[in-house]
Structures are given as C-alpha cells and as structure tokens.
Write a protein that holds these residues in place. Structure first.
Motif, PDB file in Angstrom:
ATOM      1  N   UNK A   1      32.667 105.006 105.918  1.00  0.00           N
ATOM      2  CA  UNK A   1      33.042 103.820 105.166  1.00  0.00           C
ATOM      3  C   UNK A   1      31.851 102.871 105.113  1.00  0.00           C
TER       4      UNK A   1
ATOM      5  N   UNK B   1      31.620  99.705 105.123  1.00  0.00           N
ATOM      6  CA  UNK B   1      31.673  98.575 106.066  1.00  0.00           C
ATOM      7  C   UNK B   1      31.149  99.012 107.431  1.00  0.00           C
ATOM      8  N   UNK B   2      31.570 100.195 107.886  1.00  0.00           N
ATOM      9  CA  UNK B   2      31.122 100.682 109.192  1.00  0.00           C
ATOM     10  C   UNK B   2      29.627 100.987 109.195  1.00  0.00           C
TER      11      UNK B   2
ATOM     12  N   UNK C   1      34.706 103.998  93.783  1.00  0.00           N
ATOM     13  CA  UNK C   1      34.960 104.703  95.041  1.00  0.00           C
ATOM     14  C   UNK C   1      35.403 103.785  96.178  1.00  0.00           C
ATOM     15  N   UNK C   2      35.034 102.520  96.106  1.00  0.00           N
ATOM     16  CA  UNK C   2      35.320 101.623  97.223  1.00  0.00           C
ATOM     17  C   UNK C   2      35.803 100.258  96.740  1.00  0.00           C
ATOM     18  N   UNK C   3      36.652  99.651  97.565  1.00  0.00           N
ATOM     19  CA  UNK C   3      37.001  98.249  97.377  1.00  0.00           C
ATOM     20  C   UNK C   3      36.757  97.555  98.707  1.00  0.00           C
ATOM     21  N   UNK C   4      35.849  96.608  98.716  1.00  0.00           N
ATOM     22  CA  UNK C   4      35.443  95.976  99.971  1.00  0.00           C
ATOM     23  C   UNK C   4      35.363  94.463  99.779  1.00  0.00           C
ATOM     24  N   UNK C   5      36.205  93.748 100.487  1.00  0.00           N
ATOM     25  CA  UNK C   5      36.270  92.294 100.331  1.00  0.00           C
ATOM     26  C   UNK C   5      35.131  91.615 101.091  1.00  0.00           C
ATOM     27  N   UNK C   6      34.872  92.069 102.335  1.00  0.00           N
ATOM     28  CA  UNK C   6      33.878  91.387 103.157  1.00  0.00           C
ATOM     29  C   UNK C   6      34.421  90.078 103.676  1.00  0.00           C
ATOM     30  N   UNK C   7      33.589  89.204 104.257  1.00  0.00           N
ATOM     31  CA  UNK C   7      32.162  89.426 104.532  1.00  0.00           C
ATOM     32  C   UNK C   7      31.942  90.340 105.741  1.00  0.00           C
ATOM     33  N   UNK C   8      30.702  90.772 105.931  1.00  0.00           N
ATOM     34  CA  UNK C   8      30.336  91.493 107.142  1.00  0.00           C
ATOM     35  C   UNK C   8      30.373  90.519 108.311  1.00  0.00           C
TER      36      UNK C   8
END
Ligand SMILES: Cc1cc2nc3c(=O)[nH]c(=O)nc-3n(C[C@H](O)[C@H](O)[C@H](O)COP(=O)(O)O)c2cc1C
Ligand SMILES: Cc1cc2nc3c(=O)[nH]c(=O)nc-3n(C[C@H](O)[C@H](O)[C@H](O)COP(=O)(O)O)c2cc1C
Lengths: 455, 455
Positions: free
Chosen positions: B106, B108-109, B199-206
């Motif tokens: 992923x 994020x990881x 392919x991805x949905x990523x809100x964040x933040x890190x």
C-alpha cells in the motif's frame, strides 16, 4: 492444571516520543526533546537505559491516521518496525515489540518483516497485534469505511494464523548449506502453506528461514468481547490498562479462563497492563507532582482528543454544560469499547460534557504514586494478588524512568519479585514462554524429529 | 538544454547475500559465509567497506516468491528496509537503497517506511521501485494471477505519485514545536492529499514530517516499453544491465530523450547499470579467473533458473538437443521482456535448449575484466562515451570488492573520474540531484515561501 513455580514480574518500557495519548502536556517537559518522536538516537538511548535496568522489552505503539487534533506524538513519528531494527543493532538483550495492524497489512509482508527483525536481533522480536482503532485509517488504504468489529477481529485472527503458518515454512534443519555435499537446501523441509480462508489466500512459503525464537512473541490488546477472544486465542502476552487491583485481578482471571477454555495453558498468557508510576522522595511530594502534571493539561486539547474513540467526533459543537451527548454510535467502527464505556459512565453519573472532559483529564491518575518504597510495595501487592504478570512502564521523561529503575527496582529485586539479570538470549526465553514447535517437524515420526531438532 | 559541468561517476554496491541471480556458484566461495543472506553483521561490514571507499549507495534487491529452484540468495534473506534501517545506524554517509514492490504494498505504508528510513539515516534513503517480476508472487497476496503489464506499470506510476504526495504532507516549517508559544503544530502547513485514482484512494496526510532529503531518492529498473516509460517519468536514477558500450549508450540516450519528452531535465535522470568487474594482477589472470568462475556453474541449476523469466516454467521436460521450445507466452506476466528476448535470440540463432542454457551461463561474462589499469580504463571509456552516469558493483566476495576499491578506484580518483570524498550529508546531495520543492510551499506567494524555507 498444576501451577509451575511463579515467574518473576516481567518489565516492559513503552517508548513514546513526546506527548503520547493523554500526555500532550509532556512535550513541555524540558527533559524531552520536542522532536523525540522522530529522533532515532533518543529511542536508542531510552532502550539502552531500559536494557541496563534488565527490562524484558521495549514497546512501540502505532496508528496510521492523524488529524491536526491528534496527540503530538502521533503527528510525526517513525514507523515502529523500521525504528526497532535500528534499536536492535544498538542493544543486545532487550526484547523489541512493535505494533503492526492486521487491518491494513498483508500477512506475507508482516510475517516477513517480523521474522527479519527476529533474525537481526538474534531472537528478540515481538508483535503487538492491533486492528487499528481509528476509523479514518480506512481512507488511507483505498477503503470507504473501516471494517466492522466482527470483520476486524476475524481478519486479525486469520492474519495471525497465516503469519504463524508462514513462520513454519522452513524446518530448523532445512538449510544444511553443506559445501562438501553441494547441498544448500533440503527441499523436503521447505513447506508451502496453501492457506485459503475468508480473508486471505496465501500459498507461501515464506522466503526466510526459521527464526531464533521459532516464532516472534505475540502481544495483543483489545477490550471488547471480540478483542478478548482474540487475545485468549493467539497472545503470548496481553497489554491492558489497570485502574484498580480488583479490575486487574478480574481481567487477568477472565483472560486466563478464556485461554484455558481454548485448550491453552494459562501460564503461557501473560497479562501486562501499562502503569505510570510517579515517584518522589515522599508520598506527599509524589502526589503533588501528579497533581501538577494533571493540572498542566489543556482542557481544549482534552476536548478535541475526547473525539478520538468516537471516530474523531467533534465535541466542540456541543454546550459544555449540557448533559453529555448520546453519540456512542459514532464510535462503532473506532474504539467502540472505549466510546461505549465513556457514554455509559456519563449517563450513570448524569455528567455534562465538561464533567466528562474533566473525568478524562483525571483518568491519567495513577494507582502507583509515592516514595520508592510505597510504589514497590504497591507493585508487589498487585503482582502477588494476581493483578498482573508484568507491567509496561511509559518512558517519557528520562528522569522519571531513572527514578523507577534506580530506586524502585532494587527493592523489588531484593525481594525476589524481579530477576537480577537476563536469563536467556531471546525475548521468549526471558518471558519464560515455550518455543512453539514447527508444525511439520511435529508431524514427523519420532526418530526423524529427534534428528531434525539438533541445530 | 545547456549541459551543466559533467558530474563524477556515481558508485553503488549491490549487497547480495550468497548466490544471487546467475551466481549460484558463489555460495561455494570460502570467503562468503553460507548464511550471509540472513546475517545482519555481514551486511553491515560490507556497507562499511563501501562507505570507506566513498560509495554513493548500497542497494538491496528483493522478491516475495520462491520455489526450491530459486537462487540460494532468494531462498532465505532479510526484508530490504528492515535490513537497511539496521545498516543506517552503523554508517554515516552512504546511501541506502531498498527495493519495495508497488504491486503488493500500500502506498501509505511504503511512503511511511521510506520516510522513516530517511529520518533514521539523516537523509540517505532511496527506493528501488519494482512491480514484482515473479508471477507466482500473486499467490502470496490473495490474488489468482499477477497483474498484467499495463496494470502493473499503471499501478506503479500511481503508487509513486501517491507516495510523493504523502511525502509533501508537512511543509518544512509545519512543526514549530515552540514551547513558549505552546505551538507544536502549525495546522495551515499540514496537508491532506485527497488522492482518488484508478488504483488507489488515499486521503492522507502522512503521519511523518518532511524528511531530510525532502523526498527519498527514486530508483527504478524495467526493460519493457512500459518499464522505460515509468523510469523516464519518475526515476532519479535508473538501474539496468550493460553488455556492450553501444547498447549502454543507446539505452542512456533513449531514456534521457524519454525524460526530456516528459518535460524533465535529463541531467536529473542518472543511468546506473550493474557491472561485475573481475580484477587480477594481469589481464590474462583475470580472464582465467572469469573462465574458472563461469565453469564452476551447474548446468542443472541454470536449466531450472532459466524457467524464472518464463514464470518458473519447467524446462526439464524438454529434449535438451531439440530446438528451443516456443513458450515465451509463459512469461507474459513475469519477466516478459527477458523471456521474449531469450526466445527471439534462440529462434534467430536456431539454438537448441542446451545452447540456450549454455548462453545463459555465458551471459555472466563481464566486459570489465583485466588488470586494475585495464578495468579503470574501460570504466572511464564507457563513462566518457556516455554509457552510464554511475555503476552498481555486485559485492559478493569481500576480496573481489577490495580489489576494486583498493586498486581500481585510486586510478579513477587520480583522473578525476570519481570524487575523493562525500560532498553532502544526503544521498540526493552526493548524487548531485536537486531537492524537490514541497508542492504546497511552492504554491505560496513568494514572501510566505521565503519564510517557509528557512529551516
Ligand atoms: C495497552 C494498549 C495498547 C494499545 N496499542 C495500540 C496501538 O498501538 N495501536 C492501535 O491501533 N491500537 C492500540 N490499542 C487498541 C486496541 O488494540 C484496540 O484496537 C482498541 O482497543 C479497540 O478495540 P477494542 O474495542 O476491542 O478494545 C491498544 C490498547 C491497549 C489497551
Ligand atoms: C538492475 C536491475 C535490478 C532489478 N531489481 C529487481 C528487484 O530487486 N526486484 C524485482 O522484483 N525486480 C527487479 N528488477 C526487475 C524489473 O524491475 C522488472 O520488474 C522486470 O525487469 C520485468 O519488467 P520489464 O519487462 O519491464 O523489465 C530489476 C531489474 C534490473 C535491470
């Protein structure tokens, strides 16, 4: 089941950076660098101190979701296993327990990273199995919503079982690496897993040989029915909180019974609550230090952080002096048990929102406050009454931790409650836990097995 | 575009354990411990040697799928980033490049682990972006089949873009951590990503602040049309192979043109093939050493490993002396470009299966064989002819590596081809690559920006 001789009290150190959960005030402490949570040298130094005091393990918590209201320590911090690997090569004896979520990781990756840490550390890796309490985490992993409780914990159980299966891929003697016979691998001792379950399908084998501990040590925490059930099924050690001795004894008794009901020896399920000892020369002084620390906390920050168990619900929208709003459902996918507990208590007591926030501020009040003798007596009393098998001490200010190691521990050592040195080279060994037998070796006829177990 | 003054030759060290791809014979070398691939001390010692020789980086390859036929080094080895974190805290200057697949992780990881390594190492993290060539990997991640090429590379591009977005979550001055003003975070400088893609949905933040390098350095390798396109789009440095100077120049020219066509400055896309120098006192002796090494390889092992690019196709089922079987399609989801290349050559030359295996055994033949002077001359010739911007040296036997660092490098230093010391504290700095500006800082008005850039 006959009780084996009682083990000594196990000791863990929770390495927070600065300002962990409920401790947002600590970042003002001049003893703690404000950027400790991203400073590997800070963590290494704390781990070395814990090792000098013969602690069994250090423990790194985790989450994968923040909002600007998150506790300071959460806003910017190092990924637990990356951090523990760096600590591993600057320590020799202490166990290294990292948090990895089963909800947003693949079991093959988790099994591999923990097994790598176990090799790198020479047998000191531990896994704190969590399911991610922050519902917002889902948004960082291409999901609309977090898994519901049944799925979260069902997935966790299957995830751990797959990891355990992968850790058995190689029997202990599967890699003879014999140059004369030109034999690197004995392929009959390399096993694919062929797991097909509800949540995962994993063929295997893992591309890493059996680790020094056989399998990394499994830690777990979870207060819900589902969480306790998971712990009883898979955990070598269970993290929890302890507010009173009665609660602690009840929790430990219940978890041991659950484990026994699953056919496990409850001796092999250690109950390890987090405690926060506050130590000063006299009891009065210690109580005054605790009051000062509690008083330094910010009401606004506590109001914002109250939202976390409720899926970061915004409580600032309500009248502080009206009755506590009924929004437990907002926490259904987050820290449900905590959200329900707070709500139940508020209704029982007829509290306003302000009173609930004040109660949360006070909840940091520790049962282990006093002179070194008072704190040592109290820890011994809880241990002997069956309140816990070990304790996790939160290490924030190095000075507080030093008071515990230099003033409390010698008393407990003198009394035989705590051992005076490491007894094993592995975390599993120091915790007095058995090495799990490799499932494929176990299935071999006795003669073949004896031969396999030599290395 | 005007050429800036030519940079010096960049140096990477590929840290294999024992018996990497095409090098299964090396595990018989008494200089290399047979369990080197799981021995963190072995890796740390090699990285320290490379650092003493002022190498820019060490590089760890990876895969997540094995069969009993896999090269020895693949059978049991440490996970790259866990390993690099341990190396980070026993080195000071050298870059740490780890392989992570975009197909089974992923973003994020991945973003978090690489950013953690960048913090831990003080700005030395690099990511070798791969898509996983072994089709069987899919079975370890709950999938029936590996992604097809278009999906593999589409996902890779989006994955890297998401990671880059997450690395910008915090502007450089987003965490004032000012005790006096009680200001830990400036929330206006913490940004969610809100990525929604194919392919991805990523809100964040890190949950990790901007790293010392701004962003970890991105390496990539891929020979297919899709692979080259990805490299040209995202890579700071491109790994490849080089069999002849003509091929090397053609590859570098093509990749630079592709990058320019995407609006990038080709100066910022370094081409870094892996090379395998074989050095002895005289040219004759070096050639004899190479012949001996090639002769020591096992035909059976090479026959089994030939299957890998073809999705671990079993070639032992065919008559060795019949024409090479037409099974390129078996590699469609694996190392397609390699499988097609081998098949095309076999048809062109009219080779039998035995001849193809023999050709694979010979393919390890290095263009950099001879006395230290011969090897130094050849490297300089390729560098000056535009064959590469740097080289990755495979470190297996410490003796071979020492011959390169002690005998070849001084000649190249003397001639100004290689720099004599580190010029920066970061990998990005040593490679002469610019620090990417944070996208949110870049979008601010000039005055605000100047203030932001101070820390
Ligand atoms: C001592 C302790 C430590 C915990 N550490 C973490 C952690 O690091 N990360 C996390 O996501 N949850 C952590 N949790 C939360 C639980 O694992 C669990 O997800 C949460 O309590 C919600 O589930 P429950 O309702 O079953 O308790 C911890 C809980 C306890 C009691
Ligand atoms: C020098 C070099 C190093 C590579 N390292 C890895 C690696 O560590 N892991 C991996 O899965 N693939 C690795 N690859 C393979 C490519 O990233 C790519 O997946 C493979 O070549 C198939 O794609 P292609 O047909 O585009 O080349 C490497 C390739 C080269 C040339």
């Amino acid at each position: 089941m006959p009780e084996s001789p009682r083990r000594t009290l196990k000791l863990g150190a929770v390495l927070l950076g600065v300002g962990g959960p409920g401790q947002h005030h600590t970042w003002l402490d001049p003893q703690i660098p404000t950027d400790a949570s991203v400073d590997v040298r800070w963590y290494i130094a704390r781990a070395q101190e814990a090792e000098a005091a013969k602690f069994d393990h250090v423990f790194i918590v985790d989450s994968q979701f923040i909002t600007p209201d998150s506790p300071n320590h959460y806003l910017s911090r190092l990924e637990p296993l990356t951090l523990l690997s760096a600590i591993a090569v600057h320590t020799e004896h202490i166990g290294l327990v990292g948090t990895l979520t089963t909800s947003y990781n693949e079991p093959f990756n988790v099994a591999r990273r923990l097994a790598s840490l176990d090799h790198i550390s020479g047998g000191r890796a531990g896994w704190n199995v969590v399911t991610s309490g922050d519902a917002g985490t889902a948004g960082n992993y291409s999901r609309d919503a977090h898994f519901d409780y049944a799925t979260r914990y069902g997935r966790a159980l299957e995830h751990v079982r797959v990891a355990q299966g992968l850790w058995d891929s190689y029997e202990a003697d599967a890699l003879p690496r014999d140059r004369e016979r030109r034999e690197f691998l004995d392929p009959t001792k390399l096993h694919a897993l062929h797991h097909t379950g509800e949540h995962f399908r994993v063929v295997g084998p893992l591309n890493l040989e059996r680790t020094p501990q056989g399998q990394p040590v499994i830690f777990q925490a979870g207060d819900s029915e589902e969480g306790r059930d998971l712990g009883a099924a898979i955990a070598d050690a269970i993290f929890t909180h302890a507010q009173t001795l009665e609660q602690a004894v009840a929790f430990r008794t219940e978890l041991r019974e659950r484990a026994a009901a699953k056919g496990r020896d409850p001796q092999n399920v250690l109950i390890v609550p987090g405690i926060h000892p506050i130590i000063a020369e006299t009891d009065e002084e210690a109580r005054a230090r605790q009051d000062a620390a509690l008083g330094a906390r910010s009401f606004e920050k506590a109001l914002a952080e109250l939202g976390r168990p409720f899926g970061w619900h915004d409580f600032s929208q309500y009248d502080l002096d009206a009755p506590f709003p009924s929004v437990a459902a907002a926490g259904a996918l987050s820290f449900r048990t905590q959200a329900e507990g707070i709500t139940r208590l508020a209704i029982e007591k007829g509290w306003t929102l302000r009173q609930v926030v004040q109660h949360q501020l006070d909840a940091g009040r520790s049962p282990f406050v006093g002179s070194p003798l008072t704190v040592a007596d109290e820890i011994q009393r809880w241990f002997e009454a069956g309140g816990f098998d070990g304790v996790n001490i939160t290490v924030n200010a190095p000075g507080d931790f030093a008071r515990f190691t230099d003033q409390v521990l010698p008393i407990l050592r003198e009394r035989g409650v705590v051992r005076s040195d490491y007894e094993s080279t592995t975390l599993r060994g120091n915790l007095g836990l058995p090495v799990p037998e490799n499932r494929y070796t176990a299935a071999r006829p006795e003669e073949a097995k004896a031969a396999s177990l030599v290395p």
